[in-house]
Design a protein around this motif. Structure first.
Motif, PDB file in Angstrom:
ATOM      1  N   VAL A 111      11.155   0.217 -19.470  1.00 40.23           N
ATOM      2  CA  VAL A 111       9.614  -0.185 -20.264  1.00 40.23           C
ATOM      3  C   VAL A 111       8.526   0.323 -19.191  1.00 40.23           C
ATOM      4  O   VAL A 111       8.385   0.056 -18.040  1.00 40.23           O
ATOM      5  CB  VAL A 111       9.694  -1.810 -20.419  1.00 40.23           C
ATOM      6  N   LEU A 112       7.398   0.765 -20.023  1.00 42.04           N
ATOM      7  CA  LEU A 112       5.977   1.386 -19.398  1.00 42.04           C
ATOM      8  C   LEU A 112       5.117   0.748 -20.178  1.00 42.04           C
ATOM      9  O   LEU A 112       5.039   0.918 -21.464  1.00 42.04           O
ATOM     10  CB  LEU A 112       6.097   2.712 -19.312  1.00 42.04           C
ATOM     11  N   VAL A 113       4.310  -0.136 -19.642  1.00 45.39           N
ATOM     12  CA  VAL A 113       2.919  -0.764 -20.326  1.00 45.39           C
ATOM     13  C   VAL A 113       1.630   0.010 -19.559  1.00 45.39           C
ATOM     14  O   VAL A 113       1.704  -0.030 -18.398  1.00 45.39           O
ATOM     15  CB  VAL A 113       2.985  -2.121 -20.217  1.00 45.39           C
ATOM     16  N   HIS A 114       0.996   0.385 -20.422  1.00 49.89           N
ATOM     17  CA  HIS A 114      -0.208   1.143 -20.005  1.00 49.89           C
ATOM     18  C   HIS A 114      -1.334   0.141 -20.304  1.00 49.89           C
ATOM     19  O   HIS A 114      -1.362  -0.489 -21.238  1.00 49.89           O
ATOM     20  CB  HIS A 114      -0.653   2.577 -20.779  1.00 49.89           C
ATOM     21  N   ASN A 115      -2.197   0.057 -19.066  1.00 52.25           N
ATOM     22  CA  ASN A 115      -3.593  -0.800 -19.358  1.00 52.25           C
ATOM     23  C   ASN A 115      -4.548  -0.156 -18.484  1.00 52.25           C
ATOM     24  O   ASN A 115      -4.734  -0.476 -17.147  1.00 52.25           O
ATOM     25  CB  ASN A 115      -3.443  -2.083 -18.637  1.00 52.25           C
ATOM     26  N   ARG A 170       7.877   3.889 -23.142  1.00 56.46           N
ATOM     27  CA  ARG A 170       8.897   4.075 -22.142  1.00 56.46           C
ATOM     28  C   ARG A 170       9.018   5.044 -21.166  1.00 56.46           C
ATOM     29  O   ARG A 170       8.483   6.162 -21.624  1.00 56.46           O
ATOM     30  CB  ARG A 170      10.255   4.249 -23.229  1.00 56.46           C
ATOM     31  N   LEU A 171       9.464   4.834 -20.208  1.00 57.50           N
ATOM     32  CA  LEU A 171       9.521   6.122 -19.082  1.00 57.50           C
ATOM     33  C   LEU A 171      10.869   6.878 -19.595  1.00 57.50           C
ATOM     34  O   LEU A 171      11.510   6.526 -20.381  1.00 57.50           O
ATOM     35  CB  LEU A 171       9.952   5.496 -17.762  1.00 57.50           C
ATOM     36  N   THR A 210       0.730  -1.158   0.020  1.00 58.92           N
ATOM     37  CA  THR A 210       0.069   0.054   0.009  1.00 58.92           C
ATOM     38  C   THR A 210       0.586   1.179  -0.067  1.00 58.92           C
ATOM     39  O   THR A 210       1.600   1.447   1.054  1.00 58.92           O
ATOM     40  CB  THR A 210      -0.871  -0.013   1.026  1.00 58.92           C
ATOM     41  N   ARG A 211       1.010   2.004  -1.004  1.00 59.44           N
ATOM     42  CA  ARG A 211       1.709   3.137  -1.110  1.00 59.44           C
ATOM     43  C   ARG A 211       1.036   4.066  -2.170  1.00 59.44           C
ATOM     44  O   ARG A 211       0.403   3.680  -3.176  1.00 59.44           O
ATOM     45  CB  ARG A 211       3.263   2.779  -1.572  1.00 59.44           C
ATOM     46  N   THR A 212       1.319   5.365  -2.088  1.00 59.42           N
ATOM     47  CA  THR A 212       0.887   6.461  -3.009  1.00 59.42           C
ATOM     48  C   THR A 212       1.913   6.815  -3.967  1.00 59.42           C
ATOM     49  O   THR A 212       3.094   7.049  -3.460  1.00 59.42           O
ATOM     50  CB  THR A 212       0.271   7.697  -2.184  1.00 59.42           C
ATOM     51  N   VAL A 213       1.657   6.770  -4.951  1.00 54.12           N
ATOM     52  CA  VAL A 213       2.862   7.013  -6.246  1.00 54.12           C
ATOM     53  C   VAL A 213       2.287   8.538  -6.760  1.00 54.12           C
ATOM     54  O   VAL A 213       1.181   8.865  -7.319  1.00 54.12           O
ATOM     55  CB  VAL A 213       2.527   5.949  -7.177  1.00 54.12           C
ATOM     56  N   ALA A 214       3.391   9.498  -6.881  1.00 52.04           N
ATOM     57  CA  ALA A 214       3.106  10.761  -7.607  1.00 52.04           C
ATOM     58  C   ALA A 214       3.655  10.962  -8.954  1.00 52.04           C
ATOM     59  O   ALA A 214       3.253  11.680  -9.584  1.00 52.04           O
ATOM     60  CB  ALA A 214       3.875  11.777  -6.385  1.00 52.04           C
ATOM     61  N   ASP A 215       4.633   9.580  -9.132  1.00 56.06           N
ATOM     62  CA  ASP A 215       5.197   9.622 -10.389  1.00 56.06           C
ATOM     63  C   ASP A 215       5.470   8.333 -10.933  1.00 56.06           C
ATOM     64  O   ASP A 215       6.009   7.647 -10.081  1.00 56.06           O
ATOM     65  CB  ASP A 215       6.556  10.457 -10.558  1.00 56.06           C
ATOM     66  N   LEU A 216       5.098   7.693 -12.101  1.00 55.89           N
ATOM     67  CA  LEU A 216       5.261   6.247 -12.358  1.00 55.89           C
ATOM     68  C   LEU A 216       6.720   5.911 -12.099  1.00 55.89           C
ATOM     69  O   LEU A 216       7.107   4.882 -12.028  1.00 55.89           O
ATOM     70  CB  LEU A 216       4.635   6.035 -13.885  1.00 55.89           C
ATOM     71  N   ALA A 217       7.749   6.790 -12.581  1.00 58.14           N
ATOM     72  CA  ALA A 217       9.013   6.712 -12.479  1.00 58.14           C
ATOM     73  C   ALA A 217       9.583   6.360 -10.944  1.00 58.14           C
ATOM     74  O   ALA A 217      10.750   5.892 -10.967  1.00 58.14           O
ATOM     75  CB  ALA A 217       9.883   7.875 -13.193  1.00 58.14           C
ATOM     76  N   GLU A 218       8.766   6.505  -9.991  1.00 52.99           N
ATOM     77  CA  GLU A 218       9.260   5.989  -8.635  1.00 52.99           C
ATOM     78  C   GLU A 218       9.193   4.504  -8.604  1.00 52.99           C
ATOM     79  O   GLU A 218       9.768   3.832  -7.911  1.00 52.99           O
ATOM     80  CB  GLU A 218       8.031   6.493  -7.477  1.00 52.99           C
ATOM     81  N   ALA A 219       8.619   3.622  -9.545  1.00 50.60           N
ATOM     82  CA  ALA A 219       8.717   2.360  -9.533  1.00 50.60           C
ATOM     83  C   ALA A 219       9.996   1.734  -9.814  1.00 50.60           C
ATOM     84  O   ALA A 219      10.488   1.934 -10.899  1.00 50.60           O
ATOM     85  CB  ALA A 219       7.595   1.966 -10.232  1.00 50.60           C
ATOM     86  N   ASP A 220      10.665   1.097  -8.895  1.00 51.63           N
ATOM     87  CA  ASP A 220      11.965   0.635  -8.837  1.00 51.63           C
ATOM     88  C   ASP A 220      12.061  -0.676  -9.591  1.00 51.63           C
ATOM     89  O   ASP A 220      12.426  -1.645  -8.879  1.00 51.63           O
ATOM     90  CB  ASP A 220      12.432   0.726  -7.596  1.00 51.63           C
ATOM     91  N   ALA A 221      11.752  -0.860 -10.778  1.00 52.66           N
ATOM     92  CA  ALA A 221      11.574  -1.953 -11.483  1.00 52.66           C
ATOM     93  C   ALA A 221      11.950  -1.585 -13.185  1.00 52.66           C
ATOM     94  O   ALA A 221      11.637  -0.451 -13.589  1.00 52.66           O
ATOM     95  CB  ALA A 221      10.532  -2.753 -11.673  1.00 52.66           C
TER      96      ALA A 221
END
Length: 317
Positions: free
Chosen positions: A289-293, A283-284, A155-166
């Motif tokens: 890689v960034l996949v939108h769904n 892409r970020l 459970t976490r709030t994301v302000a930017d998709l780039a925060e995801a560390d993967a």
């Protein structure tokens, strides 16, 4: 996924789209972390009706293909309704012509036929046996299935998709994509429901009056869900008492016993509408890689598995 699978995938968004996508990835052997702002019981998906049928989703041809792919999964889940929250239930699709459904769904829905006067007095439409999903049971089932496959939920709030560390990020944030992507074409379509004690109704019904006002009821375990509204670009998540009264009145016109049913709760959900579902690989800014769904409108549950498999394929491409 090659070397990328070593660091796994972060799926952002904990509604039915994000959970289903994460399940598909995890069951394919990918290390998955699901990041969700809200607990599964507090997502928009938790408010859904949720009858399998493509509603307020574009483009229609793709949506129907995703829906049919998902149908097979739900039919299998319906063999274990207590565990999955999915049941096959009969009911009326009011004001729906046979040729509209016959071209894409009739082969998969052998019981599809015009309604009788007894089933829908004074109206016309189709009688169908469709998956009806109890979301308060189904979402925890998906979460448990994800963790059983080795995935984790944070459970976490994301302000930017780039925060995801993967190396691979899958964006299943629904309406939140409006700010996160950002994508101003994503907009809310407000839906309100009234939950009442079930006075003994076992079939569902979906209708639309000449004035465009919807009335539908879905029998779920221990309760009956009444709807509904489809208010475009309305952001309020507070129940409107006048709308609730109108919902009960329209449903009681279809089944008079609803009029005296005790109200248990009111629900509001904001459907994430878009001119077309966004399901693509990009892409970020840093090249990951960034996949939108996202952008499934009122059909997120209906198309969940078809879209999840497509998104998983894009993540692995």
């Amino acid at each position: 996924m090659g070397s990328e699978s070593d660091n796994g995938v972060v799926v952002v968004g904990g509604g039915v789209t994000g959970l289903t996508t994460a399940v598909v990835l995890a069951e394919r052997g990918v290390r998955v972390r699901l990041w969700t702002r809200d607990p599964v019981g507090a997502t928009t998906s938790a408010v859904a009706g949720a009858l399998w049928w493509p509603y307020r989703i574009d483009p229609p041809e793709a949506a129907r293909a995703w829906a049919l792919e998902s149908l097979g999964v739900y039919e299998e889940m319906a063999l274990r309704p207590e565990a999955t929250g999915v049941r096959m239930v009969e009911g009326v699709l009011g004001e729906t012509p046979m040729d509209e459904a016959g071209g894409w769904a009739a082969a998969r829905l052998p019981g599809l036929r015009p309604v009788t006067e007894t089933e829908y007095p004074g109206g016309w439409g189709l009688w169908a046996r469709l998956p009806l999903i109890d979301m308060p049971a189904h979402l925890p089932y998906l979460r448990d299935r994800l963790t059983a496959a080795g995935g984790t939920v944070e459970t976490r709030t994301v302000a930017d998709l780039a925060e995801a560390d993967a190396p691979v990020v899958v964006n299943c944030t629904g309406l939140a994509a409006r700010e996160l992507v950002p994508d101003p074409s994503v907009r809310p379509v407000r839906g309100q429901l009234v939950v009442v004690e079930n006075p003994g109704i076992r079939t569902w019904m979906v209708t639309e009056g000449a004035d465009g006002a919807m009335a539908y009821f879905f029998p779920q375990p221990g309760r009956l869900l009444l709807g509904g509204t489809a208010e475009e670009d309305v952001w309020s998540d507070r129940p409107d008492p006048a709308a609730a009264e109108a919902i009960v009145r329209r449903c009681a016109a279809l089944r008079p016993e609803i009029a005296g049913a005790r109200v248990l709760e009111h629900r509001v959900g904001l459907r994430p509408a878009r001119d077309a579902v966004r399901l693509e690989r990009t892409r970020l800014p840093d090249g990951r890689v960034l996949v939108h769904n996202y952008g499934h409108g009122g059909a997120g549950v209906t198309v969940a598995w078809g879209c999840a498999r497509r998104a998983a394929g894009l993540a692995a491409a």
